[in-house]
Design a protein around this motif. Structure first.
Motif, PDB file in Angstrom:
ATOM      1  N   GLY A 184     -28.524-115.638  19.018  1.00  0.00           N
ATOM      2  CA  GLY A 184     -29.303-114.453  18.642  1.00  0.00           C
ATOM      3  C   GLY A 184     -30.724-114.846  18.271  1.00  0.00           C
ATOM      4  N   ASN A 216     -22.837-123.523   9.361  1.00  0.00           N
ATOM      5  CA  ASN A 216     -22.779-123.924  10.760  1.00  0.00           C
ATOM      6  C   ASN A 216     -22.186-125.330  10.877  1.00  0.00           C
ATOM      7  N   ASP A 230     -27.543-103.236  13.431  1.00  0.00           N
ATOM      8  CA  ASP A 230     -28.603-104.235  13.642  1.00  0.00           C
ATOM      9  C   ASP A 230     -28.025-105.570  14.098  1.00  0.00           C
ATOM     10  N   ILE A 231     -26.733-105.733  13.901  1.00  0.00           N
ATOM     11  CA  ILE A 231     -26.109-106.999  14.289  1.00  0.00           C
ATOM     12  C   ILE A 231     -25.465-106.805  15.657  1.00  0.00           C
ATOM     13  N   ALA A 232     -26.016-107.479  16.620  1.00  0.00           N
ATOM     14  CA  ALA A 232     -25.518-107.311  17.993  1.00  0.00           C
ATOM     15  C   ALA A 232     -24.252-108.135  18.192  1.00  0.00           C
ATOM     16  N   ILE A 279     -29.963-107.087  21.831  1.00  0.00           N
ATOM     17  CA  ILE A 279     -31.074-107.687  21.083  1.00  0.00           C
ATOM     18  C   ILE A 279     -32.386-107.453  21.819  1.00  0.00           C
ATOM     19  N   THR A 329     -34.291-113.787  20.056  1.00  0.00           N
ATOM     20  CA  THR A 329     -35.445-113.254  19.316  1.00  0.00           C
ATOM     21  C   THR A 329     -36.690-114.060  19.646  1.00  0.00           C
ATOM     22  N   PRO A 357     -22.275-121.386  15.396  1.00  0.00           N
ATOM     23  CA  PRO A 357     -23.505-122.106  15.696  1.00  0.00           C
ATOM     24  C   PRO A 357     -24.697-121.521  14.940  1.00  0.00           C
ATOM     25  N   PRO A 358     -25.751-122.291  14.809  1.00  0.00           N
ATOM     26  CA  PRO A 358     -26.940-121.788  14.124  1.00  0.00           C
ATOM     27  C   PRO A 358     -27.535-120.583  14.854  1.00  0.00           C
ATOM     28  N   GLY A 359     -28.079-119.683  14.104  1.00  0.00           N
ATOM     29  CA  GLY A 359     -28.813-118.557  14.675  1.00  0.00           C
ATOM     30  C   GLY A 359     -27.959-117.476  15.280  1.00  0.00           C
ATOM     31  N   THR A 360     -26.726-117.359  14.841  1.00  0.00           N
ATOM     32  CA  THR A 360     -25.856-116.342  15.436  1.00  0.00           C
ATOM     33  C   THR A 360     -25.690-115.113  14.551  1.00  0.00           C
ATOM     34  N   GLY A 361     -26.346-115.106  13.425  1.00  0.00           N
ATOM     35  CA  GLY A 361     -26.333-113.894  12.605  1.00  0.00           C
ATOM     36  C   GLY A 361     -25.463-113.959  11.365  1.00  0.00           C
ATOM     37  N   LYS A 362     -25.118-115.159  10.915  1.00  0.00           N
ATOM     38  CA  LYS A 362     -24.255-115.261   9.728  1.00  0.00           C
ATOM     39  C   LYS A 362     -24.998-114.768   8.481  1.00  0.00           C
ATOM     40  N   THR A 363     -26.210-115.229   8.354  1.00  0.00           N
ATOM     41  CA  THR A 363     -26.991-114.776   7.199  1.00  0.00           C
ATOM     42  C   THR A 363     -27.287-113.282   7.305  1.00  0.00           C
ATOM     43  N   LEU A 364     -27.501-112.855   8.547  1.00  0.00           N
ATOM     44  CA  LEU A 364     -27.753-111.422   8.773  1.00  0.00           C
ATOM     45  C   LEU A 364     -26.551-110.596   8.320  1.00  0.00           C
TER      46      LEU A 364
HETATM   47  N1  LIG Z   1     -26.055-110.998  16.285  1.00  0.00           N
HETATM   48  C1  LIG Z   1     -27.352-110.824  16.089  1.00  0.00           C
HETATM   49  N2  LIG Z   1     -27.905-109.623  16.260  1.00  0.00           N
HETATM   50  C2  LIG Z   1     -29.211-109.445  16.087  1.00  0.00           C
HETATM   51  N3  LIG Z   1     -30.064-110.416  15.737  1.00  0.00           N
HETATM   52  C3  LIG Z   1     -29.562-111.633  15.556  1.00  0.00           C
HETATM   53  C4  LIG Z   1     -28.189-111.907  15.724  1.00  0.00           C
HETATM   54  N4  LIG Z   1     -27.986-113.205  15.485  1.00  0.00           N
HETATM   55  C5  LIG Z   1     -29.165-113.715  15.164  1.00  0.00           C
HETATM   56  N5  LIG Z   1     -30.121-112.795  15.216  1.00  0.00           N
HETATM   57  C6  LIG Z   1     -31.530-113.014  14.962  1.00  0.00           C
HETATM   58  O1  LIG Z   1     -31.687-114.365  14.592  1.00  0.00           O
HETATM   59  C7  LIG Z   1     -32.194-114.490  13.298  1.00  0.00           C
HETATM   60  C8  LIG Z   1     -31.486-115.611  12.577  1.00  0.00           C
HETATM   61  O2  LIG Z   1     -30.155-115.228  12.314  1.00  0.00           O
HETATM   62  P1  LIG Z   1     -29.344-115.778  11.062  1.00  0.00           P
HETATM   63  O3  LIG Z   1     -30.274-116.343  10.103  1.00  0.00           O
HETATM   64  O4  LIG Z   1     -28.432-114.734  10.612  1.00  0.00           O
HETATM   65  O5  LIG Z   1     -28.547-116.942  11.724  1.00  0.00           O
HETATM   66  P2  LIG Z   1     -27.464-117.866  11.050  1.00  0.00           P
HETATM   67  O6  LIG Z   1     -26.196-117.678  11.797  1.00  0.00           O
HETATM   68  O7  LIG Z   1     -27.412-117.615   9.607  1.00  0.00           O
HETATM   69  O8  LIG Z   1     -28.038-119.294  11.359  1.00  0.00           O
HETATM   70  P3  LIG Z   1     -27.840-120.643  10.560  1.00  0.00           P
HETATM   71  O9  LIG Z   1     -26.434-121.086  10.771  1.00  0.00           O
HETATM   72  O10 LIG Z   1     -28.808-121.567  11.163  1.00  0.00           O
HETATM   73  O11 LIG Z   1     -28.117-120.317   9.136  1.00  0.00           O
HETATM   74  C9  LIG Z   1     -31.948-113.148  12.671  1.00  0.00           C
HETATM   75  O12 LIG Z   1     -32.903-112.859  11.697  1.00  0.00           O
HETATM   76  C10 LIG Z   1     -32.030-112.198  13.811  1.00  0.00           C
HETATM   77  O13 LIG Z   1     -33.366-111.894  14.087  1.00  0.00           O
END
Ligand SMILES: Nc1ncnc2c1ncn2[C@@H]1O[C@H](COP(=O)(O)OP(=O)(O)OP(=O)(O)O)[C@@H](O)[C@H]1O
Ligand SMILES: [Mg+2]
Length: 675
Positions: free
Chosen positions: A606, A547, A403-405, A577, A610, A443-450
């Motif tokens: 990421g 981040n 699920d993590i691209a 994605i 989305t 960076p934010p939104g790159t999937g760290k929490t994922l």
């Molecule tokens: N590598 C990825 N593969 C698939 N989906 C992704 C990926 N990165 C981000 N996403 C999508 O973006 C959403 C947000 O990702 P996530 O919360 O993991 O970002 P983050 O790195 O934790 O951001 P932040 O630093 O702002 O907390 C995810 O729920 C997913 O839908």
């Protein structure tokens, strides 16, 4: 006490009663009144979350003791002696000095009572059988049935009795009651006591003090429906049970109150472990069973109070929340996952836990009974442990590595550090031992929490997920203890992964303007992390995500030995994605069009990808006439087309600027552990 009373009103009342009781001019009855009113106020305040449970329990104990000291005392000057007296003795008003305590019962009216007549009739029919009238109810004021009390075993023993001499089970008429139910009716309009004397063979039911004098107390449905005596809500039954204890059962042959007292006082006070008393306490829960043989379960008011308090606390603990039933959440909302590993250990707050070896438990529900607490947790506040157990530990909905691209290197490293060592701890020993700290930055939104969620699902370890801001903001002053409790619980639940999102807010650089409490939290965290890192037996892994890696304190940075860069997704990852999201929708994008979308989205995270797909998916809806939206069926909505993506690109832009990206790249080059 009225529910609408303000806090200041409570305070005023409280003070008034305090002065009244301590003034020295109070009669015993007035004192009992005042103490009971205090108990009521405490319960009320607790029910309204005005005071904490701990505070309520302390005050409750204090006033319950004072109260029972008055009513149980056989000193005529300082107590009401109801301990030893039955209802007819009270009716003579010899032991009480308050009009309120007088019963409306008299020889002339007692035989008029329907319940008495029914019992007499029953006695005639079956003189050699114990009489077992139906369950009694307490009716207060306007006929409100307050509680189902245990069945009233009137005669208490199997010897033959003359119903006429044992007919004091009720205190008044019971017209409001269901047919055939002997009752205790609160004699608000109690007549002056007329009973000159009563038979010595009338041990029947002692319903003296509380019943007659606590109409006010009983009348208010303070803690929900008090019929629910078995309710899980602890606030539902304390007030009631305090006074249900007044239905005491005396054995035959103990005519003298003092003899009775001596008899019962020699039985163990440990009512919960004494079968006879346990049985009696069970009866108060409406079992409807008659007590059979043995010593009747007499309890003083104080004993009954504590039994009820103990009982009322248990469901609350089992329910997993000691904060008024309001589930608090630390960090992001979490649900207990399908792989939920264990149940709250339900620490005992009242002493002897018995020293347990409880560690990892599995597959149990929240209603599981209390277990012994691990020795290592004994020094911690039970509240903290409960919070950690109930709120932090979680595994969330399953997330798979696929699920993590992209981020292939990070995924491979994490598998190496987290998953395999958890699977084969025997191989990953010594130098191969996994690091105890990982930092995911990017960076934010790159999937760290994922990735954190994926670790939770795939590692097989007990997963603790906590947002650092929760530690530092929500629990001001308690964060340090929370950190300690977190690691202690994790140590008991090994192998464990502690995932801390936004770890920069927990481990930011120390500075002059830093708040003392956050400095202490940080120090505690580093100490704990060191402990976990140096102990080869501890299988605890801390995974931090941020981040803002540049804000992390250098001491913390050193302890998070594997610092993995989670960059913006490359073209292949962006494509993955898009394909993944579009596969769940009706879409008519060709391969070339997908490539065009991927090419246009350079610099998107990421999360941006989305968002782009979401926006595009709204295109077909936006192309509809407003009137059609009401009538169109889902399959009539046209598929998502390339034009929708073109439109979406007009509104969705990359959220990470090139300058920011440069900072991450630099930090990665300096401190990162990537390729
Ligand atoms: N590598 C990825 N593969 C698939 N989906 C992704 C990926 N990165 C981000 N996403 C999508 O973006 C959403 C947000 O990702 P996530 O919360 O993991 O970002 P983050 O790195 O934790 O951001 P932040 O630093 O702002 O907390 C995810 O729920 C997913 O839908
Ligand atoms: Mg995140």
């Amino acid at each position: 006490m009225q529910a609408s009373s303000s806090r200041s009103a409570h305070l005023g009342e409280w003070q008034k009663h305090h002065f009244a009781v301590t003034s020295g001019t109070c009669s015993s009855g007035q004192k009992a009144d005042a103490y009971r009113a205090q108990i009521l106020r405490i319960q009320y305040a607790w029910a309204n979350s005005e005071i904490s449970q701990v505070c309520a329990a302390r005050l409750f104990k204090k006033y319950a003791e004072k109260y029972s000291a008055v009513i149980d005392s056989d000193n005529a000057e300082t107590g009401l002696s109801n301990y030893a007296e039955d209802v007819l003795t009270l009716a003579r008003s010899q032991q009480t000095d308050s009009d309120k305590w007088r019963s409306g019962l008299s020889i002339s009216n007692v035989f008029q009572m329907r319940s008495v007549q029914e019992m007499m009739e029953a006695g005639r029919r079956s003189r050699d059988v114990l009489l077992a009238p139906a369950g009694a109810s307490v009716v207060i004021h306007k006929g409100a049935v307050v509680a189902d009390l245990p069945e009233c075993s009137v005669w208490g023993a199997s010897e033959e009795r003359d119903p006429l001499t044992n007919s004091a089970c009720g205190t008044d008429g019971n017209q409001d009651l269901p047919e055939g139910r002997p009752s205790m009716r609160c004699p608000q309009n109690a007549q002056p006591p007329l009973v000159p004397d009563t038979t010595k063979r009338c041990p029947a039911v002692s319903a003296p003090f509380g019943e007659s004098a606590t109409a006010e107390f009983h009348a208010k449905p303070l803690f929900g429906n008090v019929r629910k005596e078995n309710s899980n809500s602890p606030k539902a039954n304390i007030g009631l049970n305090v006074f249900s204890s007044n239905l005491s059962y005396f054995p035959s042959g103990c005519e003298n109150p003092r003899e009775r007292k001596a008899l019962y006082s020699c039985s163990s006070v440990d009512v919960l472990s004494t079968p006879a008393l346990s049985k009696a306490s069970g009866k108060t829960e409406g079992s409807g069973q008659r007590e059979e043989g043995g010593l009747p379960a007499f309890k003083t008011a104080r004993e009954q109070l504590w039994i009820d308090q103990q009982k009322s606390q248990q469901p609350q603990r089992a329910s997993g929340s000691s904060y008024g039933g309001v589930k608090k959440s630390l960090g992001a909302g979490r649900s207990r996952g399908i792989f939920g590993k264990f149940v709250p250990p339900v620490p005992k707050q009242d002493g002897d836990e018995g020293g347990g070896t409880q560690c990892k438990s599995s597959g149990a529900g929240p209603a599981e009974p209390a277990r012994p607490v691990d020795e290592r947790l004994k020094s911690l506040e039970p509240k903290m442990i409960e919070l950690i157990m109930n709120e932090i530990m979680d595994q969330g909905p399953p997330v798979h590595w696929e699920d993590i691209a992209g981020v292939e290197f990070a995924k491979a490293t994490i598998k190496e550090i987290v998953v395999w060592p958890m699977m084969r701890p025997d191989i990953f020993t010594g130098l191969r031992g996994p690091p105890k700290g990982i930092l995911l930055f990017g960076p934010p939104g790159t999937g760290k929490t994922l990735i954190g969620k994926c670790i939770a699902s795939q590692s097989g370890a007990t997963f603790f997920s906590i947002s650092a801001s929760s530690l530092t903001s929500k629990w001001v002053g308690e964060g340090e203890k929370m950190v300690r409790a977190l690691f202690a619980v994790a140590r008991c639940q090994q192998p464990a992964v502690i995932f801390i999102d936004e770890i920069d807010s927990l481990l930011s650089q120390r500075g002059d303007g830093e708040h003392e409490s956050s400095r202490r939290i940080k120090t505690e965290f580093l100490v704990q992390l060191d402990g976990a890192a140096t102990s080869s037996e501890d299988r605890i892994l801390v995974v931090g995500a941020t981040n803002r890696p540049q804000e992390i304190d250098e001491a913390a940075r050193r302890r998070l030995v594997k610092r993995l860069y989670i960059p913006l997704p490359e073209a292949s990852a962006r494509k993955q994605i898009v394909v993944s999201l579009m596969s769940k929708e009706r879409c008519c994008l060709s391969e070339e069009e997908i490539d065009l979308v991927v090419g246009h989205s350079d610099g998107f995270s990421g999360a941006d990808m989305t968002q782009l797909c979401r926006e595009a998916s709204l295109g077909p809806i936006r192309s509809l006439q407003a009137a059609d939206i009401a009538t169109i069926t889902p399959d009539q909505v046209r598929p998502i087309a390339f034009s929708d993506f073109e439109n979406a690109f007009r509104t969705v832009r990359p959220s990470v600027s090139p300058e920011d990206l440069e900072l991450y790249e630099n930090w990665n080059r300096t401190f990162g552990c990537g390729e």
